[in-house]
Design an enzyme around this catalytic site. Structure first.
Site, PDB file in Angstrom:
ATOM      1  N   THR A   1      73.805  46.175 -14.758  1.00 55.41           N
ATOM      2  CA  THR A   1      74.528  47.240 -14.145  1.00 55.41           C
ATOM      3  C   THR A   1      75.928  46.663 -13.624  1.00 55.41           C
ATOM      4  O   THR A   1      76.938  47.576 -13.834  1.00 55.41           O
ATOM      5  CB  THR A   1      73.903  47.390 -12.783  1.00 55.41           C
TER       6      THR A   1
ATOM      7  N   ASN B   1      67.159  52.439 -24.544  1.00 56.01           N
ATOM      8  CA  ASN B   1      66.083  52.068 -23.663  1.00 56.01           C
ATOM      9  C   ASN B   1      64.939  53.149 -23.559  1.00 56.01           C
ATOM     10  O   ASN B   1      63.711  52.721 -23.088  1.00 56.01           O
ATOM     11  CB  ASN B   1      66.274  51.649 -22.062  1.00 56.01           C
TER      12      ASN B   1
ATOM     13  N   GLN C   1      68.612  45.967 -24.610  1.00 51.00           N
ATOM     14  CA  GLN C   1      67.319  46.100 -25.101  1.00 51.00           C
ATOM     15  C   GLN C   1      67.146  45.479 -26.553  1.00 51.00           C
ATOM     16  O   GLN C   1      66.014  45.295 -27.186  1.00 51.00           O
ATOM     17  CB  GLN C   1      66.888  47.663 -25.314  1.00 51.00           C
TER      18      GLN C   1
ATOM     19  N   HIS D   1      66.098  40.004 -16.938  1.00 49.56           N
ATOM     20  CA  HIS D   1      64.532  40.663 -16.817  1.00 49.56           C
ATOM     21  C   HIS D   1      64.128  41.465 -17.889  1.00 49.56           C
ATOM     22  O   HIS D   1      63.004  41.991 -17.788  1.00 49.56           O
ATOM     23  CB  HIS D   1      64.708  41.248 -15.345  1.00 49.56           C
TER      24      HIS D   1
ATOM     25  N   THR E   1      79.190  32.535  -5.361  1.00 50.32           N
ATOM     26  CA  THR E   1      78.478  31.125  -5.904  1.00 50.32           C
ATOM     27  C   THR E   1      77.589  31.611  -6.862  1.00 50.32           C
ATOM     28  O   THR E   1      76.581  32.583  -6.829  1.00 50.32           O
ATOM     29  CB  THR E   1      77.728  30.590  -4.635  1.00 50.32           C
TER      30      THR E   1
ATOM     31  N   CYS F   1      61.324  61.496 -11.430  1.00 48.06           N
ATOM     32  CA  CYS F   1      60.325  62.294 -10.415  1.00 48.06           C
ATOM     33  C   CYS F   1      61.094  62.302  -9.172  1.00 48.06           C
ATOM     34  O   CYS F   1      61.090  61.465  -8.558  1.00 48.06           O
ATOM     35  CB  CYS F   1      59.175  62.095 -10.181  1.00 48.06           C
TER      36      CYS F   1
HETATM   37  C1  LIG Z   1      67.521  47.875 -17.574  1.00 48.13           C
HETATM   38  C2  LIG Z   1      69.045  48.312 -18.623  1.00 48.13           C
HETATM   39  C3  LIG Z   1      69.864  48.454 -17.655  1.00 48.13           C
HETATM   40  C4  LIG Z   1      70.155  47.831 -16.263  1.00 48.13           C
HETATM   41  O1  LIG Z   1      69.720  46.586 -16.227  1.00 48.13           O
HETATM   42  P1  LIG Z   1      69.694  45.858 -14.681  1.00 48.13           P
HETATM   43  O2  LIG Z   1      69.158  44.386 -14.688  1.00 48.13           O
HETATM   44  O3  LIG Z   1      68.656  46.820 -13.888  1.00 48.13           O
HETATM   45  O4  LIG Z   1      71.205  46.185 -13.923  1.00 48.13           O
HETATM   46  C5  LIG Z   1      71.262  48.695 -18.512  1.00 48.13           C
HETATM   47  N1  LIG Z   1      70.912  49.171 -19.755  1.00 48.13           N
HETATM   48  C6  LIG Z   1      69.938  49.106 -20.369  1.00 48.13           C
HETATM   49  C7  LIG Z   1      69.931  49.735 -22.170  1.00 48.13           C
HETATM   50  C8  LIG Z   1      68.695  48.721 -19.756  1.00 48.13           C
HETATM   51  O5  LIG Z   1      67.435  49.061 -20.498  1.00 48.13           O
END
Ligand SMILES: *Cc1c(COP(=O)(O)O)cnc(C)c1O
Length: 379
Positions: free
Chosen positions: A71, A150, A178, A200, A236, A324
């Site tokens: 983000t 995504n 992705q 993540h 930091t 939702c």
């Molecule tokens: C998950 C995702 C994001 C956002 O990632 P964050 O770690 O929540 O900021 C942006 N772009 C795509 C394509 C994603 O799948």
């Protein structure tokens, strides 16, 4: 049985990554900006992580800016380029299927006087190079087109777009979130100016990511304060999580081929199982030009809210692109871009698998969907 099949939303953290993070947290707590020995130790870990990441993605270490995730990286790339280069024009191009951390930034820039073109997609979720060509203007500053979607997994022709932009002033940003762990990424060969990553989605921790910024790209940095990240992103550095991200990236990159073979097999097994259970469904996206971990299906017999609830009760954890809100379903903006206003945009589910899922699990999911189908037929 409990089946997590929402890996495009987030993954678990790999055990080796947890070990790496824990080690850095306890043994290397120095602030990378402190010049004493403890600080230099932290700096060493940070530098190491940066070179591992740069090497894995084929970038140079100084082209990597650590952020709090995709983000922030998307915000930095888009606002940074728009604000820095607005003396050269006010026109920006993106697509209607981007993640909200891209779309909402463009909507904000429109309010600030920028002119934004949202490229449409076809029913499989692809943009057209010809439409992009027509949309390009002399005053276009930036083209931001995601690599792998995504929600439906569609992979855009990033190389063709880069080729088209080669002799144009417009910079090229892609949200590559992705694709990491599913496609080998050679950023130099891709010829993009900016590339977004978040840890993540590939077995790293949440709250850490990066923006690749090609050397000499004119961009206005957004986060002001200390001199971290060579004055490009103050604050930091979260050294432990950055080290964890480097570990996670190394691990997924080593396993791309084996993992993709497994994922393609799961996708096929899942589809076969639905077919042999005689569940009606249609695929959203393309069976071939796709991210192997994402399968988005339209079930013309139930709205998603109901399906997700029943699946959840039966231990199947999946999602939909639809949000939702207060009991009503907002249709997915990606499916709306592909199909217009159609019940399909509210009757589709995204399954996203990982190398950790098994054939038994996808067969179990298909059986649960079969039960929902039977239940709906009797109602
Ligand atoms: C998950 C995702 C994001 C956002 O990632 P964050 O770690 O929540 O900021 C942006 N772009 C795509 C394509 C994603 O799948």
């Amino acid at each position: 049985m409990k089946v997590y099949a929402d890996y495009a939303a987030t993954t678990n953290v790999a055990p080796d990554v947890v070990a790496e993070i824990t080690k850095v947290l306890s043994d290397h707590f120095g602030n990378a900006s402190s010049i004493h020995n403890v600080g230099r130790d932290g700096r060493r870990i940070l530098d190491q992580a940066r070179s591992i990441i740069a090497k894995t993605l084929n970038a140079t270490p100084r082209e990597i800016i650590f952020t709090s995730g995709a983000t922030e990286s998307n915000n930095l790339a888009i606002k940074g380029v728009a604000y820095q280069n607005q003396h050269m024009g006010k026109h920006l191009i993106t697509t209607s299927i981007e993640h909200h951390s891209v779309l909402h930034v463009f909507e904000q820039l429109e309010k600030e006087g920028f002119d934004v073109t949202y490229l449409p997609v076809d029913a499989k979720g692809f943009i057209s190079i010809d439409t992009l060509k027509q949309a390009l203007r002399d005053d276009t500053l930036l083209v931001s087109i995601m690599f792998g979607n995504n929600e439906v997994g569609t992979v855009q022709p990033i190389d063709e777009i880069a080729e088209l932009l080669k002799d144009h002033q417009a910079l090229f940003h892609t949200d590559g979130v992705q694709t990491i762990g599913h496609m080998p990424i050679d950023i130099k060969a891709l010829n993009v100016d900016l590339f977004t990553v978040t840890a993540h989605k590939f077995y790293g921790p949440k709250g850490v990511g990066l923006l690749y910024v090609k050397d000499k790209t004119p961009i206005q940095f957004q986060q002001l304060g200390g001199a971290q990240e060579t004055k490009r992103r103050a604050g930091t550095e979260n050294i432990a999580y950055i080290a964890g991200m480097a570990k996670a990236l190394e691990l997924v990159t080593e396993n791309i081929e084996a993992s993709n073979v497994h994922l393609a097999n799961l996708k096929q097994t899942f589809i076969n199982a639905l077919q042999s259970n005689e569940v009606p469904f249609e695929m959203n996206g393309d069976m071939n030009i796709t991210l192997p971990h994402i399968t988005n299906l339209y079930f013309p017999f139930s709205d998603v809210e109901k399906m997700l609830t029943i699946l959840d009760m039966n231990g199947v954890y999946v999602s939909s692109g639809s949000a939702c809100t207060a009991g009503s379903i907002e249709p997915s903006h990606v499916l709306t871009a592909m199909f217009g206003e159609h019940p399909r945009t509210k009757q589709s589910i995204r399954f996203s698998f990982s190398h950790q899922n098994t054939e038994e699990e996808v067969v179990y999911i298909a059986e649960q969907i079969k039960k929902i189908y039977e239940m709906n037929r009797k109602e």
